[in-house]
Design an enzyme around this catalytic site. Sequence first.
Site, PDB file in Angstrom:
ATOM      1  N   ASP A 114       0.805  -1.176  -0.851  1.00 54.08           N
ATOM      2  CA  ASP A 114       0.000  -0.026   0.091  1.00 54.08           C
ATOM      3  C   ASP A 114       0.504   0.907  -0.065  1.00 54.08           C
ATOM      4  OD1 ASP A 114      -3.171   2.080   0.616  1.00 54.08           O
ATOM      5  OD2 ASP A 114      -1.582   1.992   2.324  1.00 54.08           O
ATOM      6  N   SER A 132      -2.892  -0.096  -3.796  1.00 55.26           N
ATOM      7  CA  SER A 132      -3.046   1.418  -3.443  1.00 55.26           C
ATOM      8  C   SER A 132      -4.452   1.893  -3.780  1.00 55.26           C
ATOM      9  CB  SER A 132      -2.372   2.686  -3.642  1.00 55.26           C
ATOM     10  OG  SER A 132      -2.583   3.573  -3.799  1.00 55.26           O
ATOM     11  N   ASP A 180      -2.251  -0.400   5.984  1.00 55.99           N
ATOM     12  CA  ASP A 180      -2.376   0.280   7.326  1.00 55.99           C
ATOM     13  C   ASP A 180      -3.506   0.398   7.605  1.00 55.99           C
ATOM     14  OD1 ASP A 180      -2.735   3.696   7.056  1.00 55.99           O
ATOM     15  OD2 ASP A 180      -2.325   2.068   5.640  1.00 55.99           O
TER      16      ASP A 180
END
Length: 274
Positions: A9, A44, A216
Amino acid sequence: MPIKLIAVDMDGTFLNNQQDYDRRWFQELYPQLQAQGIKFVVASGNQYYQLRSFFPEIASQLAFVAENGAYVVEAEEEVFCGELAAETIQEVLAELANYAEVHTLICGKNSAYVQDGEDPTFIQHASRYYHRLTTVANLRDLPEDTLFKFALSTTVANVEPLIASLSAKFAGRITPVSSGHGDVDLIIPGIHKANGLKRLQAHWQIADEEVAAFGDSGNDLEMLQHAGFSYAMANAQPAVKASAKTIIASNQEQGVLQQIEKILAETNQEHIPS
């Protein structure tokens, strides 16, 4: 099993809080990944054209799972492009009109779209993540494009109530996911980062157990659950930390690059004859 694919990411994970990374360090590590036959994948929620800009020298070599898996590109060749039903788009727009505190983008293959008259602060914020951003008179009447995601911005405190409300309203037709910092993406059910990785894995003949994933936020959960090796940043959301097998240093400490260096060292050790 050895790691053959590393998926990262970007915001809050590979990138630090200044929206950058240690480029010299990565430039040292990337040839080592190539030498070991380890694929490096950018996974992403952001736009493909923005993600490319972080890797100007090697973007043409990389694979990108962009827009939370709705648009997958490998070495500048399209692998997959999702599409939201036109009827769903109109119904979502009608529902979002009830949320005065929510700002809206619609994301497509050619561009992202924002309505004329939107808050200039929001447009400035969005332009950091969507390098192709088109202002239109009305989001209900867009140029011809393949549309695959809504990107919403609200207050951090409003994220969970918004996700709960939209999940109940559009169950089975869209999936709301948190992408951090008050942002919420509305994605096609089943079209997430893990789905994008699976498509690349099939092409490269890489097993799930050979995948390492770093994340995250809520939009990383499927990817982390899918990967044989899963890493949550020290700054990750609690649910992400609970989902990952390993918690590593924060994005501010270049935790991803630290871990890639360890992976390479372990791989090199495995190749040393006994």
